[in-house]
Structures are given as C-alpha cells and as structure tokens.
Design an enzyme around this catalytic site. Sequence first.
Site, PDB file in Angstrom:
ATOM      1  N   ARG A 123      -4.731  36.414 -94.232  1.00  0.00           N
ATOM      2  CA  ARG A 123      -6.010  37.000 -94.656  1.00  0.00           C
ATOM      3  C   ARG A 123      -6.987  37.075 -93.496  1.00  0.00           C
ATOM      4  O   ARG A 123      -7.668  38.083 -93.295  1.00  0.00           O
ATOM      5  CB  ARG A 123      -6.608  36.177 -95.806  1.00  0.00           C
ATOM      6  CG  ARG A 123      -5.900  36.442 -97.098  1.00  0.00           C
ATOM      7  CD  ARG A 123      -6.386  35.588 -98.253  1.00  0.00           C
ATOM      8  NE  ARG A 123      -5.698  36.049 -99.462  1.00  0.00           N
ATOM      9  CZ  ARG A 123      -5.863  35.533-100.662  1.00  0.00           C
ATOM     10  NH1 ARG A 123      -6.674  34.514-100.848  1.00  0.00           N
ATOM     11  NH2 ARG A 123      -5.210  36.027-101.696  1.00  0.00           N
ATOM     12  N   TYR A 155      -4.258  44.922 -99.466  1.00  0.00           N
ATOM     13  CA  TYR A 155      -3.182  43.921 -99.341  1.00  0.00           C
ATOM     14  C   TYR A 155      -3.714  42.554 -98.915  1.00  0.00           C
ATOM     15  O   TYR A 155      -4.857  42.430 -98.516  1.00  0.00           O
ATOM     16  CB  TYR A 155      -2.018  44.431 -98.502  1.00  0.00           C
ATOM     17  CG  TYR A 155      -2.212  44.779 -97.038  1.00  0.00           C
ATOM     18  CD1 TYR A 155      -3.254  44.313 -96.272  1.00  0.00           C
ATOM     19  CD2 TYR A 155      -1.270  45.595 -96.413  1.00  0.00           C
ATOM     20  CE1 TYR A 155      -3.360  44.633 -94.924  1.00  0.00           C
ATOM     21  CE2 TYR A 155      -1.378  45.920 -95.061  1.00  0.00           C
ATOM     22  CZ  TYR A 155      -2.425  45.431 -94.332  1.00  0.00           C
ATOM     23  OH  TYR A 155      -2.532  45.734 -93.018  1.00  0.00           O
ATOM     24  N   GLU A 156      -2.879  41.566 -99.043  1.00  0.00           N
ATOM     25  CA  GLU A 156      -3.280  40.159 -98.850  1.00  0.00           C
ATOM     26  C   GLU A 156      -4.370  39.743 -99.827  1.00  0.00           C
ATOM     27  O   GLU A 156      -5.201  38.892 -99.514  1.00  0.00           O
ATOM     28  CB  GLU A 156      -3.760  39.892 -97.416  1.00  0.00           C
ATOM     29  CG  GLU A 156      -2.694  39.920 -96.371  1.00  0.00           C
ATOM     30  CD  GLU A 156      -1.573  38.933 -96.634  1.00  0.00           C
ATOM     31  OE1 GLU A 156      -1.805  37.961 -97.355  1.00  0.00           O
ATOM     32  OE2 GLU A 156      -0.454  39.189 -96.147  1.00  0.00           O
ATOM     33  N   GLY A 157      -4.371  40.344-100.992  1.00  0.00           N
ATOM     34  CA  GLY A 157      -5.396  40.071-101.997  1.00  0.00           C
ATOM     35  C   GLY A 157      -6.527  41.074-101.844  1.00  0.00           C
ATOM     36  O   GLY A 157      -7.156  41.167-100.783  1.00  0.00           O
ATOM     37  N   GLN A 159     -10.441  38.227-103.154  1.00  0.00           N
ATOM     38  CA  GLN A 159     -11.161  37.415-102.152  1.00  0.00           C
ATOM     39  C   GLN A 159     -12.463  36.895-102.765  1.00  0.00           C
ATOM     40  O   GLN A 159     -12.860  35.748-102.549  1.00  0.00           O
ATOM     41  CB  GLN A 159     -11.517  38.250-100.897  1.00  0.00           C
ATOM     42  CG  GLN A 159     -10.350  38.950-100.239  1.00  0.00           C
ATOM     43  CD  GLN A 159      -9.234  38.005 -99.850  1.00  0.00           C
ATOM     44  OE1 GLN A 159      -9.477  36.918 -99.331  1.00  0.00           O
ATOM     45  NE2 GLN A 159      -7.996  38.401-100.100  1.00  0.00           N
TER      46      GLN A 159
END
Length: 596
Positions: free
Chosen positions: A297, A437-439, A444
């Site tokens: 992240r 992506y990556e949340g 977040q």
Amino acid sequence: MPYTAPLKDMLFVMNELANLAAVSALPGCEDATPETVEAVLEENAKFVSGVIAPLNHAGDKEPSFWHDGQVTTSKGFKEAFRQFADAGWQGLQHPQDFGGQGLPKLVGTPCVEMLQGANMSYGLVALLSDGAIEALLTAGSDEQKATYLEPLVTGKWTGTMNLTEPQAGSDLAAVRTRAVPQGDGTYKIFGTKIFITWGEHDMTENIVHLVLARTPDAPAGVKGISLFIVPKFMVNADGSLGARNDAHCVSIEHKLGIKASPTAVLQFGDNGGAIGTLVGEENRGLEYMFIMMNAARFGVGIQGIGLAENAYQQAVAFAKDRVQSRDLAGSSGSVSIIHHPDVRRMLMSMRAQTEAARALAYVGAGLSDIAHYHPDADERAANMVIYEYLVPIIKGWSTEMSESVTRDGVQVHGGMGFIEETGAAQHYRDAKILPIYEGTTAIQANDLVGRKTVRDGGKVAQHLIAQVRATATQLGELDGAEFASIRKSLEQGAADLEAVVAFVLANVKSDVKAVFAGSVLYLKLAGIVLGGWQMGRAAVVAQKKLADGAADASFYQAKIVTARFFADHFLTQSTGLKNAIVDGHAGVLGLTEDQF
Ligand SMILES: Cc1cc2nc3c(=O)[nH]c(=O)nc-3n(C[C@H](O)[C@H](O)[C@H](O)COP(=O)(O)OP(=O)(O)OC[C@H]3O[C@@H](n4cnc5c(N)ncnc54)[C@H](O)[C@@H]3O)c2cc1C
C-alpha cells in the site's frame, strides 16, 4: 518527453523534512551516508531514465499477451528486468544476508518513485516482489527463507500476491480457495485467483506465488485464512528447479491502463492439486498478508507520486512549447500557453500536490525506519503507530491525487492530450488503477477510521495535529504575507481535522453509518492537512536557507511559492470537507434503495 528524476526535490525532502541524518545514525543504517545516498539516487536515476522509461509508451501500445498458458511480456521488458536485477536494484532495501543492500526505506523510497514514475507497468513486478520478501522475512520459516529469499531479493525469481477471487475482492472473508494437508508438511491448493499482477510472465525462470486459502476445518471469515507459498516450479533441496507445479495462468485481462503488466487469472489444482507450504501458522494468513499489503500500500502511494511527477514534467514541457493566444497583459503576438494564468494554475496544482504527497510519504518512510531500527523498543513502537496511521493516507490520498494530476496533465495538452501519441492520456489511464488495487480508497478510509483512529481513541491523530500547530507557530514567527497565509490555513486545517476526529469518536458507536459516510472525506482532509503541514515545514526551511544565503535561491523561493499555493488552493478546502463530514451524512444516506 523523457522522464527526469526530480533528484533535487527528493534530496531536499529526505534531508530537510524526513531527517535522513537521524535515520543514517540508526544501528543497521550506517551505510546510508550522504555520499552513498546521493550516489545511489543518481545511479538509479540514470538507469531508470535510460533503460526503463523508454519502454513505457511502447509497452502501452504493445501489451504483454497470453498464448496457451504462457505470457510473453512487452518488448524489451525481459532484458530490462535482467539489467535491473543484475545491478542489485531489487535488493536495495532488503537484508544483506539474503543478497540485498540493506539500505533504509527512506533511501529505497525515492528509487521506487523513480522506477514507478518512469514505467508503472514495469515497476509493479518489483513492487510485488518487495511485498513477498517482506512477508517471508516476517513470517517465513528458516527453510522457506533459505529457499526463497535470495532468489527473490536478487531478482532471479519474482513474487506475487494472490488474494482476490471472483467473489472475494474488498471482502477477503469470502476467500474460498482450499488448502488440503497432505500429511508430509505440504498442502494441496485448489481454487481460482483473479487479477493477479505479474501472475505469469517470461522474465524469470520461477515465480513465487503467495496465496491465501482455507484449510478444511478453518473457522469462517477472516479468522480462517492461511497463507501459502506456491511456486510455479517446485524447488529442489539444492535450490535447483523441479517439477512444474499445478498453478496455471488461464488468461490475462485486457485493461484501461498498465497494459504491459500482465494481470492473470490463476487456476490452482486443476490437475491434482498445486503443492504449497504453509507460511507461519494456520489461520493467521491475513495477519501476514497485511504485512505484505502495508508494504504494498505504501508502494502504491509512491506509484501515484511517481506518475504525477512524470505527468507534471510532460505538461510543463508542452506548456512551454505550445503557442496559443495572446498574453492577457501583453501587447501583441501569440505566446506559449504557460503565460496564461489558468494553465499556470493547473501546473501549480500538479506540482504542489505532487510535492506535498512526496514529502508526506518520505516522512512516513523515515518513521518506518525508526520503527524498525531504533535500539529503544518504546521509540520503535511510538514511531510504528504514527507510520501505520499514515499508510492509508499515503495510499489513498496520493493515488486520488495522481488521478487528478494526470487529468490536469491531459487538460494542459488540450486536444493533443486526448491523442495517444503525447503520452498524457496513458498517464491518466494508468493512474485509474491506483485508487482501486491494494484496497480501494474506501477500504483505506475504513482502515483510517477503524484501526487507526477509533482503536486508540484518536491519540495518534491528536499527536500529529499538535505537530501541525507547532509548524503553524513557526510560520507565524516569519515576516511576509506568504508565511502568514500558510500559517492561517494550516491552523484552520488543524482545527478542522481535530473537529472531524472528535466527530468520528463521538458517533462511531451511536451512528456508525454517519461516520463512514464521511470516511473517504476524512482521509482526504487528513491528506490535505498533513501534506500542507509538510509544505509549511518546507517553507520554514527554505526561508532559513535564503536568509543564510544558500546558493540555489531560485529552488528555495519556488518552495515557498509552492507551499503558499498549496495552502491557498488546497488547505482552504479543509472547512468544506469538515462540514461535509459532520453535516453531510444525512444527504448521503437519505434516499431509500428504491429511490436510486
Ligand atoms: C489491474 C489490477 C491488478 C490487481 N492486482 C492484484 C493482485 O496482484 N493480487 C490480488 O490479490 N488482487 C489484485 N487486484 C484486485 C484488487 O485488489 C481488487 O480489484 C480491489 O481490492 C477491489 O476489489 P473488487 O474489484 O472486488 O471490488 P469490490 O470489492 O466489489 O468493490 C466495488 C466498490 O465497492 C466499494 N466497497 C466494497 N466494500 C466496501 C466497504 N466495506 N466499504 C466501502 N466501500 C466498499 C469499493 O470501494 C468499490 O468502490 C488487482 C486488480 C486490478 C484491476
């Protein structure tokens, strides 16, 4: 337009804002002397501009492609990856024991920014390997470390992260991939993973998949997920490659951007079961994956900053070259568009947001180094919680920022921005994946509200707000309208952020939906205030440098002007954001589902 690494700004931020001197003094970080750091950055800049950047546009036009289970990567990527690995860039931040260079995150971060800024599709393969390395360092057994770390750190192999399944995206509780113990310490993995970045390629002889799966008796939800290493080729005891594992790429996606980066659908276990080994303990997979995700992240936030920088550089070059319309205050003749105030506004907006996000992220990297290397456990813990508070902001805010900066980049180009040849459109398309992506940004923001604000009763947030106020006080002691303006906006920003933290804490139990209706706006507000804080700090340093007669006056004057721009144009949004959070939830939640 070639990408040029912004070395001067990077070094300014590292030295003056992120306290490189303190990081270099930590045990284990002694190699990061000012001379070494400058040399590393310069060498990286040369490599990235000369080898990686030229592949960016070509990779967009001729993406990696799938054929019969194999992926052929875009032209030049394989050779460039070999050069990257051979020069030791993959191992820059990783331990020397496993073939890395052991430099601190604060030194690795600008190198990551350069790589990602020059070519995001390419940079992703290195980013995913970084995450896999971090997870194995933290939770891998000695045997797993001995088998996998050196090849990953030296770029002989690459790593992937396998979380997502068709029914399990943001909600990893829904993961269904199965892991069946074989009684010999191994497991057979069965399931489908989608959207796996660099899940298949031809650049290295092996790929190390880290896969989330459930063992037969695992509890439901996130408490029943375990983490497994599933290599593409099995690895023999002497490190040589063995049989092909039953993990196959059945297709890759056709995408809006990052087209050279293959996004794979991976099928595990269609021919009897893919062999995997458990990382750490059963049912603690998500916890380990979070280590990888936190690293990733942060890295995705840096991707946003690198991409924004590239888009800015390109827009500036175009604005100086393109001649159109008269100068508003000029007498006759057409001028380059950089003379028009609105073009200036867009360029300043791109520049100021990129600088603010860079400064906040690099400060975060320095905190992470202290959290890892400081000899005092209390210091480590105190810095870790601040770093962890910042991670969702660095990821969420910097990536939303990059979307807006790359959009302005297209706008500066006018019609030519819409035409692919200029490359501005590619930046805009590439940027769109970053807040997903990556949340996603919402995920977040959920993290920022839940784990990072509510859990400690707002303690870290208050600590940071106090620091913002201390900088405002310093600005108040300087002569000049620009400093007064930054101080005023910073004080207001601190007050607005404080009010929002209080609102979150007061309402999270009684009216949780009202709080989460404003969670992304809270993340944005925190980004603006904390980014503005770094810009304020930069202005204070720049003023001192000018007063001391520093050689490069133009650089420091520009710092002050940019900090003021950020304060006037972004920090001033803080009250609007606060009002939308505190009062705006009724509108967010007011319609019934049928009314949509
Ligand atoms: C190019 C690309 C590369 C990727 N690389 C990888 C990879 O390497 N490994 C991997 O495992 N995955 C990867 N992913 C998957 C990526 O992480 C997911 O797409 C992302 O987490 C979102 O999940 P989703 O697509 O299922 O969207 P969903 O979860 O269906 O979300 C849809 C919308 O609902 C919102 N939403 C969902 N839940 C909530 C909530 N609780 N609160 C508020 N809003 C919510 C989201 O913010 C979003 O706006 C990749 C995806 C892409 C497109």
